[in-house]
Structure formats: C-alpha cells, structure tokens
Design an enzyme around this catalytic site. Structure first.
Site, PDB file in Angstrom:
ATOM      1  NE  ARG A 111      -4.130  -1.957   1.970  1.00  0.00           N
ATOM      2  CZ  ARG A 111      -5.070  -2.242   2.860  1.00  0.00           C
ATOM      3  NH1 ARG A 111      -4.993  -1.741   4.086  1.00  0.00           N
ATOM      4  NH2 ARG A 111      -6.077  -3.023   2.543  1.00  0.00           N
ATOM      5  CE  LYS A 273     -18.539 -16.198   9.021  1.00  0.00           C
ATOM      6  NZ  LYS A 273     -18.774 -15.292  10.165  1.00  0.00           N
ATOM      7  N   GLY A 430      -8.753  -8.623   0.191  1.00  0.00           N
ATOM      8  CA  GLY A 430      -7.514  -8.852   0.913  1.00  0.00           C
ATOM      9  C   GLY A 430      -6.952 -10.251   0.793  1.00  0.00           C
ATOM     10  N   GLY A 453     -13.270  -3.938   1.238  1.00  0.00           N
ATOM     11  CA  GLY A 453     -14.670  -3.534   1.294  1.00  0.00           C
ATOM     12  C   GLY A 453     -15.048  -2.581   0.176  1.00  0.00           C
TER      13      GLY A 453
END
Length: 473
Positions: A111, A273, A430, A453
């Site tokens: 990053r 999930k 990620g 996100g």
C-alpha cells in the site's frame, strides 16, 4: 439533489473517466429474497448512508440500493490540474498506508508503494505534499503500536528523501510544520484515527484537519467507501478535491470491468461466508456470463442442492439464499460452476489427515477445506474463452500448504489467461491479493486491487462517499 446523483457520479467515475472508454449503463442491483439477518444488515447500511446523505442535503436514500443510473460526469484527477494549481500549494493527500506490522516491522509495504506515483507527481509539480492515513483500529486515543512512524520511514526509503512525521494530525504544531515546508517536501501526519472524530466525520475536527492546506487529493481507494473526515469531510473545505493515480486506476479497472468489460466475462467469488458475498454475487450474476463459487461458501451451496457436507462450514440461514441465487442464474441463462471434488480433512489444522472426495460424497465427520484437482482442471476449461475475469476470495484455506492448491491453481489459470491470451484479470479483496502475492504470479495479473470492502461495494453498485465528494471534471 438526490443521493442517486452522487451514486451516479461514483459509478460514472470509471474507466470512461480515466480514458478506458466504456459505455454508460444503468447499474441495477437486483436483490433476491434473504433472511432477516441480511435485511437487518441492509437496513443498517441504508441508515448509515442516510445519515451521511442528510448531512450534505442529498435527501432520501431509501431507493439508493435499488437503482442508480450512471449519467453523471467523470471526476477530476491530479492530471486535470494545471501547473499553477499545484506549484507552491500545500496539498493534503489521503493515502492508505494501513499496512500489516509485526511490532514495528512492516511485513507487506504494497500500500505504501502504491501511493508513491501520486506523491512523486505532486512533488514534480512543486507542491508541498502532506500525507494522511489511518493505521489499525486504536480505541482510546494515541497508541504507540498504531503510530505511522514505520510508514514514514518506509516512504522515506522509497522516495529517497526525508518524510517528516508530524506529532499529530491537527493543531498548531502540524500547522507550523506545513507552513515551514518547501516545494517538493513530503510530510506525514500521525494516525487520523487517534481521534474518534475521524470516523464520525465530526465537522470541527474536519475543519482543523483541512485548515493548513490548499487542496485535497484522495488516493485511498481502500477507504473510499467510508464517509470519514479524511476521506470525505475535508472536501467541504478544500477545493479542488481530486483523485490520485491509484484511486483513478482502481475505478478504471474495477468499475470499468464490471460495467463494460470485454465478453465473455467471468467472476470468481470465494471466501468463507455466503453472507458477506451474496450481494456482490447477485450483482455479478447480472453482469457476468460465468460465475465460479469457491471457498467455504461452497458448502452452503452444496447443502442447498441437498448434498451432505460433513462438518464443513455452512451458514444455515443462507441455504435458501444460495438456492435462490442458483435459480436466478438458471433463469438468466448464466453458469455457476461449483467444485466437483473436494479436499477434506478430519480437523481444521495444517497437519490434519486429508483425502480427496467427490463433492457429493463428503464423509460424516470430515470438513471441506479446498478444491480438488479435477475442479481446478474444470475451472481452467470453464474460463478458457473469457476476456475479463474478476476474482474476489480464495478457493480454500490457502494459509495451510495442504489446502492451498485450489487457490494457487486458479491464480495460475488467471495469470496464464493474461500472459498468453491478453485477458483482463482483476484481483480484489484482501485474501485474494495475499494469495496472489504468495503464489508469485501477482506481476502477471492486469490489476491487483488495494481495496477490500471498497472493491466489493463498487462491484455491488454502492455509493463510495470518498469518490462522490470529489470535483466533477
């Protein structure tokens, strides 16, 4: 002004905005019936967005989740600014240097490296650059373990010049450091989340944060989905507010690919999930020709087909949701590929006993932790003609060597598609990024996203406040 206009601005700041030339479309997030838990989570998100919108006079947002015509113009980037607009100006740059640390040692500087092109460009134009960012989740004010000191040191090494770490992100000391800086200097403010007001977008804090600066550059795609002081609030005080290179590139690839990617287009949706991926899966069903489902969420789909899954991870509340997603795919004439064979284990452990079984023959007391070799071969054939592929989520527990072959196998497939056939491959999320980096094939992909996100929300067609707040071109 309705919030849908702001959302449209976000969606339109895509590949078209950054010279990739897509055609405008109506971004429609169709929704399947879901459980009360999903409805509750959706209501919470709408409530959060409503608070953000009302504070800026956008009005009702109840319909924002359902439709968003992409009709607004593109957003300005740093290259849209003249030399006079940058030379000698004090520029606040929101980067995302929220890097993983082992004590004070940075374990992955991706990053920070990604932020360098924008900083170098601004320096070259004679700007005085001040970087701000968060790191971790400090709870009660400043914590040494969340100091940006290691980030400033690493950025100094990458830039080949001193990056001065300010003792705070607001206040007289910060103002003095910025005022005394010369053209081409680079400063880094201390962690913005040392103040709870940062995430609350509290107006007094926003004004103090913006006070020393002349203009704002948002280059933090990973936090663009948050209406925080340093991502959205400062745009109320700093003009122009524009995107940096990294944010522009993320929009070009992610939004551009989803809206106007070359066909056939495929999406690989993995992870543990269904609950965290069903919205993006549902949105991608509308836009992609093919879908691969992998990771722990597979077993909720297998159970929805009436198969036994042993002790594998299953979200019982989402079995019906998975069934509805498969029905929707059939109705649309789209293909969802599920694993045909599974690597199962007798425990969730790196040294567990393992075996490869058919997806419809998982033994009692065993859990699925990776795709089998037959599945990887089928995935290769399934994706062979695709021109655009988006991957979000791993195929198994790749952190354990015994269960990494499925994830690394599909990473190899994508890398080869780009290298040998020129397909556009985009890695978002990620875990997907970590797996791709670990595989050694990251350099063969078209784009590695820095946003988790934010990547999901952009693919879902959600408003990104940090983008919507930027100046229109």
């Amino acid at each position: 002004m309705k919030l849908t206009v702001a959302l449209a601005a976000t969606l339109a700041a895509s590949a078209a905005a950054f010279n990739a030339g897509p055609v405008a479309f109506n971004a429609r997030s169709t929704s399947v019936s879901s459980t009360s838990l999903e409805a509750s989570k959706k209501a919470q998100k709408i409530a959060s967005r409503t608070k953000w919108a009302e504070a800026r006079g956008y009005g009702d947002v109840a319909e924002e989740e359902e439709a968003a015509p992409a009709t607004a113009g593109r957003k300005k980037s740093i290259e849209d600014l003249s030399d006079d607009e940058l030379k000698g100006k004090r520029v606040l740059v929101r980067c995302d240097v929220n890097v993983p640390l082992d004590g004070k040692t940075i374990t992955d500087d991706t990053r920070i490296r990604s932020s360098i092109p924008t900083i170098e460009y601004l320096k070259g134009k004679g700007a005085i650059v001040t970087v701000c960012s968060h790191l971790g989740r400090p709870k009660d004010g400043p914590e040494d373990k969340f100091s940006l000191g290691p980030c400033a040191e690493r950025m100094s090494e990458l830039l080949g010049q001193d990056v001065k770490l300010a003792p705070d992100c607001i206040g007289d000391d910060v103002a003095a450091i910025v005022a005394d800086a010369s053209e081409g200097d680079v400063i880094m403010l201390e962690n913005t989340r040392f103040y709870a007001e940062e995430t609350k977008n509290e107006p007094d804090f926003v004004e103090k944060l913006a006070a020393p600066f002349d203009l704002f550059v948002n280059d933090a795609f990973g936090t663009a989905h948050r209406a925080h002081a340093s991502t959205e609030g400062v745009t109320e005080f700093l003009s122009p507010s524009v995107s940096g290179y990294l944010l522009a590139k993320e929009l070009q690839y992610l939004d551009g690919a989803v809206r106007d990617g070359e066909k056939p287009m495929a999406a690989i949706v993995g992870g543990s999930k269904v609950s965290s991926k069903i919205t993006v899966l549902n949105a991608l069903l509308d836009k992609c020709d093919k879908i691969i489902v992998g990771g722990g969420m597979v077993f909720t789909f297998l159970k929805a087909k009436g198969l036994s899954v042993g002790t594998s991870l299953v979200e019982d509340d989402y079995v019906e949701t998975a069934r509805e997603a498969m029905a929707k795919a059939e109705e649309l004439g789209k293909q969802i590929l599920l694993p045909s064979d599974i690597v199962v284990a007798d425990a969730f452990a790196a040294d567990a006993n393992t075996q490869v079984v058919a997806a419809d023959a998982i033994p009692d007391g065993w859990m699925g932790l990776d795709n089998g070799p037959a599945t990887t071969a089928e995935q290769k054939e399934f994706l062979d003609d695709c021109r655009t592929v988006i991957m979000n989520g791993p195929m198994g527990v790749f952190e354990f060597d015994a269960f990494s072959k499925g994830t690394f196998g599909i990473v190899d497939i994508l890398a080869d598609l780009t290298k040998e056939k020129g397909a556009v491959t985009i890695i978002g999320g990620g875990d997907s990024v970590a797996a791709t980096e670990k595989s050694g094939r990251a350099g063969d992909m078209s784009h590695i996203s820095t946003g988790g996100g934010a990547s999901l929300e952009l693919m879902e067609g959600k408003v990104l406040p940090g983008v919507a707040a930027l100046a229109d071109a």
